[in-house]
Write a protein that holds these residues in place. Structure first.
Motif, PDB file in Angstrom:
ATOM      1  N   ARG A   1       0.836  -1.205   0.000  1.00 39.39           N
ATOM      2  CA  ARG A   1       0.000   0.000   0.000  1.00 39.39           C
ATOM      3  C   ARG A   1       0.869   1.253   0.000  1.00 39.39           C
ATOM      4  NH1 ARG A   1      -5.117  -0.438   3.876  1.00 39.39           N
ATOM      5  NH2 ARG A   1      -5.666   1.361   2.633  1.00 39.39           N
ATOM      6  N   GLU A   2       0.509   2.184  -0.835  1.00 41.45           N
ATOM      7  CA  GLU A   2       1.165   3.483  -0.853  1.00 41.45           C
ATOM      8  C   GLU A   2       0.718   4.248   0.390  1.00 41.45           C
ATOM      9  OE1 GLU A   2       3.638   6.430  -2.303  1.00 41.45           O
ATOM     10  OE2 GLU A   2       3.274   4.507  -3.299  1.00 41.45           O
ATOM     11  N   ALA A   3       1.664   4.673   1.215  1.00 42.06           N
ATOM     12  CA  ALA A   3       1.323   5.392   2.439  1.00 42.06           C
ATOM     13  C   ALA A   3       0.762   6.758   2.085  1.00 42.06           C
ATOM     14  CB  ALA A   3       2.547   5.536   3.330  1.00 42.06           C
ATOM     15  N   GLU A   4      -0.404   7.063   2.655  1.00 43.60           N
ATOM     16  CA  GLU A   4      -1.073   8.324   2.392  1.00 43.60           C
ATOM     17  C   GLU A   4      -1.246   9.107   3.685  1.00 43.60           C
ATOM     18  OE1 GLU A   4      -4.725   7.560   0.376  1.00 43.60           O
ATOM     19  OE2 GLU A   4      -3.764   6.428  -1.225  1.00 43.60           O
ATOM     20  N   HIS A   5      -1.568  10.374   3.533  1.00 43.56           N
ATOM     21  CA  HIS A   5      -1.827  11.243   4.673  1.00 43.56           C
ATOM     22  C   HIS A   5      -2.842  10.572   5.611  1.00 43.56           C
ATOM     23  CE1 HIS A   5      -2.573  14.918   6.944  1.00 43.56           C
ATOM     24  NE2 HIS A   5      -3.852  14.664   6.807  1.00 43.56           N
ATOM     25  N   GLY A   6      -2.484  10.470   6.887  1.00 45.09           N
ATOM     26  CA  GLY A   6      -3.380   9.893   7.884  1.00 45.09           C
ATOM     27  C   GLY A   6      -3.148   8.426   8.180  1.00 45.09           C
ATOM     28  N   ASP A   7      -2.369   7.725   7.354  1.00 41.06           N
ATOM     29  CA  ASP A   7      -2.093   6.309   7.602  1.00 41.06           C
ATOM     30  C   ASP A   7      -1.166   6.141   8.799  1.00 41.06           C
ATOM     31  OD1 ASP A   7      -3.597   5.332   5.477  1.00 41.06           O
ATOM     32  OD2 ASP A   7      -1.884   5.213   4.106  1.00 41.06           O
ATOM     33  N   VAL A   8      -1.345   5.041   9.524  1.00 40.62           N
ATOM     34  CA  VAL A   8      -0.374   4.646  10.541  1.00 40.62           C
ATOM     35  C   VAL A   8       0.625   3.749   9.838  1.00 40.62           C
ATOM     36  CG1 VAL A   8       0.005   3.479  12.745  1.00 40.62           C
ATOM     37  CG2 VAL A   8      -2.065   4.840  12.396  1.00 40.62           C
ATOM     38  N   VAL A   9       1.909   4.098   9.958  1.00 39.67           N
ATOM     39  CA  VAL A   9       2.943   3.418   9.189  1.00 39.67           C
ATOM     40  C   VAL A   9       4.038   2.869  10.090  1.00 39.67           C
ATOM     41  CG1 VAL A   9       2.544   4.849   7.141  1.00 39.67           C
ATOM     42  CG2 VAL A   9       4.293   5.534   8.798  1.00 39.67           C
ATOM     43  N   ILE A  10       4.739   1.880   9.545  1.00 34.35           N
ATOM     44  CA  ILE A  10       6.029   1.458  10.071  1.00 34.35           C
ATOM     45  C   ILE A  10       7.043   2.084   9.132  1.00 34.35           C
ATOM     46  CG2 ILE A  10       7.574  -0.478  10.524  1.00 34.35           C
ATOM     47  CD1 ILE A  10       5.204  -0.406  12.441  1.00 34.35           C
TER      48      ILE A  10
ATOM     49  N   LEU B   1      12.147   6.253   5.166  1.00 32.13           N
ATOM     50  CA  LEU B   1      11.728   5.107   4.363  1.00 32.13           C
ATOM     51  C   LEU B   1      10.460   4.539   4.984  1.00 32.13           C
ATOM     52  CD1 LEU B   1      15.167   3.314   3.925  1.00 32.13           C
ATOM     53  CD2 LEU B   1      13.962   4.684   2.219  1.00 32.13           C
ATOM     54  N   ILE B   2       9.393   4.468   4.209  1.00 32.75           N
ATOM     55  CA  ILE B   2       8.144   3.877   4.687  1.00 32.75           C
ATOM     56  C   ILE B   2       8.218   2.377   4.398  1.00 32.75           C
ATOM     57  CG2 ILE B   2       5.639   3.834   4.492  1.00 32.75           C
ATOM     58  CD1 ILE B   2       6.705   6.485   5.576  1.00 32.75           C
ATOM     59  N   TRP B   3       8.141   1.571   5.448  1.00 31.10           N
ATOM     60  CA  TRP B   3       8.236   0.116   5.310  1.00 31.10           C
ATOM     61  C   TRP B   3       6.875  -0.537   5.135  1.00 31.10           C
ATOM     62  CZ3 TRP B   3      12.164  -0.737   9.855  1.00 31.10           C
ATOM     63  CH2 TRP B   3      13.423  -0.330   9.426  1.00 31.10           C
ATOM     64  N   GLY B   4       5.801   0.189   5.394  1.00 28.72           N
ATOM     65  CA  GLY B   4       4.479  -0.364   5.177  1.00 28.72           C
ATOM     66  C   GLY B   4       3.424   0.359   5.994  1.00 28.72           C
ATOM     67  N   VAL B   5       2.170   0.092   5.620  1.00 24.18           N
ATOM     68  CA  VAL B   5       1.003   0.679   6.268  1.00 24.18           C
ATOM     69  C   VAL B   5       0.373  -0.374   7.171  1.00 24.18           C
ATOM     70  CG1 VAL B   5      -1.290   1.681   5.875  1.00 24.18           C
ATOM     71  CG2 VAL B   5       0.602   2.221   4.311  1.00 24.18           C
ATOM     72  N   ILE B   6       0.077   0.016   8.402  1.00 26.45           N
ATOM     73  CA  ILE B   6      -0.566  -0.923   9.326  1.00 26.45           C
ATOM     74  C   ILE B   6      -2.020  -1.089   8.921  1.00 26.45           C
ATOM     75  CG2 ILE B   6      -1.319  -1.284  11.707  1.00 26.45           C
ATOM     76  CD1 ILE B   6       1.264   0.016  12.610  1.00 26.45           C
ATOM     77  N   ARG B   7      -2.421  -2.349   8.736  1.00 25.64           N
ATOM     78  CA  ARG B   7      -3.797  -2.667   8.361  1.00 25.64           C
ATOM     79  C   ARG B   7      -4.625  -3.119   9.556  1.00 25.64           C
ATOM     80  NH1 ARG B   7      -4.905  -4.777   3.391  1.00 25.64           N
ATOM     81  NH2 ARG B   7      -7.016  -4.526   4.119  1.00 25.64           N
ATOM     82  N   PHE B   8      -4.031  -3.914  10.447  1.00 23.62           N
ATOM     83  CA  PHE B   8      -4.753  -4.474  11.577  1.00 23.62           C
ATOM     84  C   PHE B   8      -3.810  -4.549  12.776  1.00 23.62           C
ATOM     85  CE2 PHE B   8      -6.272  -6.554   7.688  1.00 23.62           C
ATOM     86  CZ  PHE B   8      -7.616  -6.242   7.722  1.00 23.62           C
ATOM     87  N   SER B   9      -4.403  -4.608  13.964  1.00 28.48           N
ATOM     88  CA  SER B   9      -3.613  -4.886  15.158  1.00 28.48           C
ATOM     89  C   SER B   9      -4.300  -5.970  15.971  1.00 28.48           C
ATOM     90  CB  SER B   9      -3.410  -3.614  15.997  1.00 28.48           C
ATOM     91  OG  SER B   9      -4.627  -3.128  16.493  1.00 28.48           O
ATOM     92  N   VAL B  10      -3.500  -6.721  16.695  1.00 25.04           N
ATOM     93  CA  VAL B  10      -4.001  -7.823  17.502  1.00 25.04           C
ATOM     94  C   VAL B  10      -3.453  -7.638  18.906  1.00 25.04           C
ATOM     95  CG1 VAL B  10      -4.053 -10.339  17.757  1.00 25.04           C
ATOM     96  CG2 VAL B  10      -3.930  -9.318  15.459  1.00 25.04           C
ATOM     97  N   ARG B  11      -4.321  -7.771  19.889  1.00 21.68           N
ATOM     98  CA  ARG B  11      -3.934  -7.565  21.280  1.00 21.68           C
ATOM     99  C   ARG B  11      -4.237  -8.807  22.102  1.00 21.68           C
ATOM    100  NH1 ARG B  11      -6.839  -3.328  22.254  1.00 21.68           N
ATOM    101  NH2 ARG B  11      -5.202  -2.098  21.311  1.00 21.68           N
ATOM    102  N   ASP B  12      -3.320  -9.149  22.971  1.00 18.74           N
ATOM    103  CA  ASP B  12      -3.520 -10.253  23.920  1.00 18.74           C
ATOM    104  C   ASP B  12      -4.139  -9.660  25.171  1.00 18.74           C
ATOM    105  OD1 ASP B  12      -3.426 -12.342  25.704  1.00 18.74           O
ATOM    106  OD2 ASP B  12      -1.295 -12.747  25.439  1.00 18.74           O
ATOM    107  N   HIS B  13      -5.418  -9.920  25.407  1.00 20.93           N
ATOM    108  CA  HIS B  13      -6.121  -9.347  26.542  1.00 20.93           C
ATOM    109  C   HIS B  13      -5.873 -10.111  27.840  1.00 20.93           C
ATOM    110  CE1 HIS B  13      -8.351  -6.259  24.370  1.00 20.93           C
ATOM    111  NE2 HIS B  13      -8.331  -7.109  23.378  1.00 20.93           N
ATOM    112  N   ALA B  14      -5.095 -11.169  27.774  1.00 24.28           N
ATOM    113  CA  ALA B  14      -4.801 -11.955  28.981  1.00 24.28           C
ATOM    114  C   ALA B  14      -3.584 -11.411  29.711  1.00 24.28           C
ATOM    115  CB  ALA B  14      -4.578 -13.415  28.606  1.00 24.28           C
ATOM    116  N   GLN B  15      -2.933 -10.402  29.156  1.00 24.14           N
ATOM    117  CA  GLN B  15      -1.724  -9.858  29.779  1.00 24.14           C
ATOM    118  C   GLN B  15      -2.048  -9.096  31.029  1.00 24.14           C
ATOM    119  OE1 GLN B  15       0.553  -7.581  26.986  1.00 24.14           O
ATOM    120  NE2 GLN B  15       0.703  -9.262  25.568  1.00 24.14           N
TER     121      GLN B  15
END
Length: 142
Positions: A79-88, A128-142
């Motif tokens: 994905r091309e990183a655009e204004h407003g994206d969360v990126v690595i 250097l933009i390495w990518g756009v974050i699409r999803f996140s996963v959280r461990d709620h047992a922590q």
């Protein structure tokens, strides 16, 4: 903030039951008559695609966007990183997870926590933009 690159996902594509109703934050009991079918998280998150990789986030600078320390993020390199994206990205060879702001030739990497200042990308900086974050996963047992 620390970023741990976990690389490409491996393993099989297990199918999980998917129910057709929305679950309130109470104590419902899923009934089999609401079973819509099976869903593969691999398919939903495109985990087998060559442009997808996983990163573990450490630090609290993005908690305002719902990304917390210890979360696993699914990053799309295609994905091309655009204004407003969360990126690595790598800013001067330092990996960061930030919200990208691009307006009128000005590039800013913003944290989603008011405790951290925005970082303006200056003329001598290497971004250097390495990518756009699409999803996140959280461990709620922590």
């Amino acid at each position: 903030m620390t970023i741990t690159f976990l690389g490409k996902p491996t393993g099989g594509a297990a199918k999980l039951p998917c129910y057709s109703f929305r679950v309130p934050a109470g104590f419902p009991s899923p009934a089999t008559d609401h079973l819509e079918g099976d869903i593969s998280l691999d398919d939903l998150f495109e985990l087998r695609a060559p442009h997808i990789y996983l990163v573990k986030i450490e630090g609290d600078s993005m908690q305002g966007s719902g990304i917390f320390s210890g979360d696993l993020v699914i990053v799309d390199r295609s994905r091309e990183a655009e204004h407003g994206d969360v990126v690595i990205a790598a800013l001067n060879n330092e990996p960061v997870c930030k919200r990208l702001h691009k307006r009128n030739g000005v590039v800013i990497l913003k944290s989603e926590n008011p405790s951290y200042p925005a970082r303006y990308v200056l003329e001598g900086d290497e971004l250097l933009i390495w990518g756009v974050i699409r999803f996140s996963v959280r461990d709620h047992a922590q």
